[in-house]
Scaffold this active site. Sequence first.
Site, PDB file in Angstrom:
ATOM      1  N   ASN A  78       0.850  -1.196   0.000  1.00 18.98           N
ATOM      2  CA  ASN A  78       0.000   0.000   0.000  1.00 18.98           C
ATOM      3  C   ASN A  78       0.894   1.259   0.000  1.00 18.98           C
ATOM      4  O   ASN A  78       2.065   1.186  -0.334  1.00 18.98           O
ATOM      5  CB  ASN A  78      -1.003  -0.026   1.148  1.00 18.98           C
ATOM      6  CG  ASN A  78      -2.339   0.592   0.724  1.00 18.98           C
ATOM      7  OD1 ASN A  78      -2.374   1.711   0.232  1.00 18.98           O
ATOM      8  ND2 ASN A  78      -3.411  -0.139   0.894  1.00 18.98           N
ATOM      9  N   ARG A  79       0.315   2.392   0.374  1.00 18.71           N
ATOM     10  CA  ARG A  79       1.018   3.662   0.133  1.00 18.71           C
ATOM     11  C   ARG A  79       1.841   4.163   1.310  1.00 18.71           C
ATOM     12  O   ARG A  79       1.457   3.971   2.454  1.00 18.71           O
ATOM     13  CB  ARG A  79       0.001   4.759  -0.217  1.00 18.71           C
ATOM     14  CG  ARG A  79      -0.449   4.655  -1.664  1.00 18.71           C
ATOM     15  CD  ARG A  79      -1.913   4.520  -1.792  1.00 18.71           C
ATOM     16  NE  ARG A  79      -2.272   4.264  -3.183  1.00 18.71           N
ATOM     17  CZ  ARG A  79      -3.138   3.316  -3.546  1.00 18.71           C
ATOM     18  NH1 ARG A  79      -3.728   2.557  -2.661  1.00 18.71           N
ATOM     19  NH2 ARG A  79      -3.407   3.118  -4.824  1.00 18.71           N
ATOM     20  N   HIS A 104       3.165  -0.114  -2.829  1.00 18.19           N
ATOM     21  CA  HIS A 104       3.503  -1.541  -2.872  1.00 18.19           C
ATOM     22  C   HIS A 104       5.006  -1.836  -2.924  1.00 18.19           C
ATOM     23  O   HIS A 104       5.469  -2.644  -3.747  1.00 18.19           O
ATOM     24  CB  HIS A 104       2.788  -2.203  -4.051  1.00 18.19           C
ATOM     25  CG  HIS A 104       1.300  -2.320  -3.859  1.00 18.19           C
ATOM     26  ND1 HIS A 104       0.691  -2.348  -2.625  1.00 18.19           N
ATOM     27  CD2 HIS A 104       0.278  -2.411  -4.780  1.00 18.19           C
ATOM     28  CE1 HIS A 104      -0.630  -2.480  -2.781  1.00 18.19           C
ATOM     29  NE2 HIS A 104      -0.914  -2.507  -4.067  1.00 18.19           N
ATOM     30  N   HIS A 174      -1.839 -10.229  -2.770  1.00 15.74           N
ATOM     31  CA  HIS A 174      -2.651  -9.416  -3.664  1.00 15.74           C
ATOM     32  C   HIS A 174      -3.416 -10.277  -4.671  1.00 15.74           C
ATOM     33  O   HIS A 174      -3.469  -9.956  -5.864  1.00 15.74           O
ATOM     34  CB  HIS A 174      -1.757  -8.398  -4.379  1.00 15.74           C
ATOM     35  CG  HIS A 174      -2.464  -7.147  -4.794  1.00 15.74           C
ATOM     36  ND1 HIS A 174      -3.378  -7.121  -5.813  1.00 15.74           N
ATOM     37  CD2 HIS A 174      -2.399  -5.891  -4.315  1.00 15.74           C
ATOM     38  CE1 HIS A 174      -3.817  -5.874  -5.960  1.00 15.74           C
ATOM     39  NE2 HIS A 174      -3.248  -5.108  -5.052  1.00 15.74           N
ATOM     40  N   SER A 175      -4.033 -11.365  -4.200  1.00 14.82           N
ATOM     41  CA  SER A 175      -4.836 -12.197  -5.113  1.00 14.82           C
ATOM     42  C   SER A 175      -6.144 -11.501  -5.444  1.00 14.82           C
ATOM     43  O   SER A 175      -6.798 -10.929  -4.573  1.00 14.82           O
ATOM     44  CB  SER A 175      -5.159 -13.545  -4.467  1.00 14.82           C
ATOM     45  OG  SER A 175      -4.001 -14.337  -4.436  1.00 14.82           O
ATOM     46  N   TYR A 176      -6.495 -11.568  -6.719  1.00 16.74           N
ATOM     47  CA  TYR A 176      -7.815 -11.122  -7.176  1.00 16.74           C
ATOM     48  C   TYR A 176      -8.683 -12.372  -7.220  1.00 16.74           C
ATOM     49  O   TYR A 176      -8.350 -13.334  -7.924  1.00 16.74           O
ATOM     50  CB  TYR A 176      -7.722 -10.531  -8.580  1.00 16.74           C
ATOM     51  CG  TYR A 176      -6.992  -9.218  -8.692  1.00 16.74           C
ATOM     52  CD1 TYR A 176      -7.686  -8.014  -8.725  1.00 16.74           C
ATOM     53  CD2 TYR A 176      -5.602  -9.178  -8.787  1.00 16.74           C
ATOM     54  CE1 TYR A 176      -7.019  -6.799  -8.853  1.00 16.74           C
ATOM     55  CE2 TYR A 176      -4.926  -7.964  -8.908  1.00 16.74           C
ATOM     56  CZ  TYR A 176      -5.642  -6.776  -8.941  1.00 16.74           C
ATOM     57  OH  TYR A 176      -4.985  -5.583  -9.063  1.00 16.74           O
ATOM     58  N   ASP A 243     -11.750   0.744  -2.541  1.00 18.67           N
ATOM     59  CA  ASP A 243     -10.286   0.652  -2.516  1.00 18.67           C
ATOM     60  C   ASP A 243      -9.860   1.302  -1.201  1.00 18.67           C
ATOM     61  O   ASP A 243      -9.191   2.327  -1.179  1.00 18.67           O
ATOM     62  CB  ASP A 243      -9.678   1.385  -3.726  1.00 18.67           C
ATOM     63  CG  ASP A 243      -8.191   1.087  -3.870  1.00 18.67           C
ATOM     64  OD1 ASP A 243      -7.663   0.299  -3.068  1.00 18.67           O
ATOM     65  OD2 ASP A 243      -7.566   1.651  -4.802  1.00 18.67           O
ATOM     66  N   GLN A 279      -7.213  -4.101   3.218  1.00 18.74           N
ATOM     67  CA  GLN A 279      -7.504  -3.190   2.110  1.00 18.74           C
ATOM     68  C   GLN A 279      -8.446  -3.966   1.200  1.00 18.74           C
ATOM     69  O   GLN A 279      -8.074  -5.001   0.626  1.00 18.74           O
ATOM     70  CB  GLN A 279      -6.212  -2.817   1.353  1.00 18.74           C
ATOM     71  CG  GLN A 279      -6.432  -1.903   0.159  1.00 18.74           C
ATOM     72  CD  GLN A 279      -6.526  -0.412   0.527  1.00 18.74           C
ATOM     73  OE1 GLN A 279      -6.240  -0.028   1.659  1.00 18.74           O
ATOM     74  NE2 GLN A 279      -6.927   0.410  -0.427  1.00 18.74           N
ATOM     75  N   GLU A 307      -6.797  -7.621   1.009  1.00 25.23           N
ATOM     76  CA  GLU A 307      -5.370  -7.510   1.345  1.00 25.23           C
ATOM     77  C   GLU A 307      -5.228  -7.363   2.856  1.00 25.23           C
ATOM     78  O   GLU A 307      -5.118  -6.252   3.378  1.00 25.23           O
ATOM     79  CB  GLU A 307      -4.769  -6.315   0.603  1.00 25.23           C
ATOM     80  CG  GLU A 307      -4.979  -6.381  -0.898  1.00 25.23           C
ATOM     81  CD  GLU A 307      -4.758  -5.033  -1.587  1.00 25.23           C
ATOM     82  OE1 GLU A 307      -3.899  -4.251  -1.153  1.00 25.23           O
ATOM     83  OE2 GLU A 307      -5.476  -4.751  -2.563  1.00 25.23           O
TER      84      GLU A 307
HETATM   85  C1  GAL Z   1      -4.305  -2.077  -4.469  1.00 27.23           C
HETATM   86  C2  GAL Z   1      -4.421  -0.603  -4.316  1.00 27.23           C
HETATM   87  C3  GAL Z   1      -5.073  -0.073  -5.568  1.00 27.23           C
HETATM   88  C4  GAL Z   1      -4.224  -0.433  -6.783  1.00 27.23           C
HETATM   89  C5  GAL Z   1      -3.952  -1.916  -6.781  1.00 27.23           C
HETATM   90  C6  GAL Z   1      -2.972  -2.352  -7.834  1.00 27.23           C
HETATM   91  O1  GAL Z   1      -3.751  -2.640  -3.321  1.00 27.23           O
HETATM   92  O2  GAL Z   1      -5.154  -0.257  -3.158  1.00 27.23           O
HETATM   93  O3  GAL Z   1      -5.256   1.319  -5.497  1.00 27.23           O
HETATM   94  O4  GAL Z   1      -3.027   0.279  -6.752  1.00 27.23           O
HETATM   95  O5  GAL Z   1      -3.447  -2.347  -5.553  1.00 27.23           O
HETATM   96  O6  GAL Z   1      -3.432  -2.139  -9.126  1.00 27.23           O
END
Ligand code: GAL
Length: 347
Positions: A78-79, A104, A174-176, A243, A279, A307
Amino acid sequence: MSFIIEDFGKLNGTEQVKRITLSSDAIECSFITYGACIQSIKVPSKDGLIDIALGFDTLEGYVHQDKYMGATVGRFANRISGAAFTLNGKEYLLAPNEGRNTLHGGLCGFDKKNWAIEDADVNSVTFFYISPDGEESFPGSLSVRVRYTVDGNRLAVSYSAVSDQDTVVNIINHSYLNLSGGGAVGDHFVRIDSDLYLPTDKESIPIAAAPVAGTPMDLRQVSILSERLDSSFDQIKKARGFDHCFILNPSDFSASKITCCSDASGVIMKLFTDAPAVQFYTGNFLEGCPAGKGGAVYSDRSGLCFETGGCPDSPNRPEFPSALLKAGERFIQSTVFEFGLLPDSRK
Ligand code: GAL
């Protein structure tokens, strides 16, 4: 129970990337050493086994995308606002890779490393990586382990990390996920046990914790996503969906913090975690992603990320759970994904 290890292509034409597949009597999961990624999660649905994880059939797919697909993200997921933080009186300047902020882990985070396999057996695989002192400008040499365990209908993800200097750590997966096995995720139902979330500014940096009560961010009861995604609530409109970081209500590990299910497939997933936050990202910027497994097209909102980890920007935010890892101390965190079938879907 079975365990398969195979070649999954060569990174830069030289470095071997491996895929490990672990199966129980209920689920089958594959992982790759590149990014210590989860490459597939096959679970029972009302129509037999379906793959609920977005991803790619080849290493090239993973190398040529910027969505952090399935990856282990670190050293700080994250940021970090302003691409800088101060630790023990010293300012660390990071690489800004999202506007003026760091996202990230920076330019070449854990998701782009080819991890070593430290250990593997029929139930589990442990990936290992040493992030050198100063990598992406973070202090301390950090030894990181990610262990994936497949046991019955559960996939457990456990992190452990030790540094030789004080540092900051936030490691997430970061699994979708798409519990219908494809299509848009608006038909998914989600519950997140959280009273507080972090609204963000226009650079996706958290402002201050706010109650979810009375807003579409309230997911404390199982809720269908489509209505929330279409809401005119400023935070959802600005992010093009969810998000946001949700602070998880404290409870025992044995109480699930997150539930997600799909009527279309009958799959229900419960998440158990000792992480303080999640997240929740509804794949708002998946458009433009290269074709996925079997030629799948990944458009916006075709996958959900849960996340589990710490809070964004916590190195700069003393009011958030601390991301500090002291020299010689061990960071440990786990999340368990448990899969089942909705009662009406059982044959
Ligand atoms: C997430 C983040 C999103 C985007 C994504 C990656 O973790 O919160 O804003 O950056 O990763 O595409």
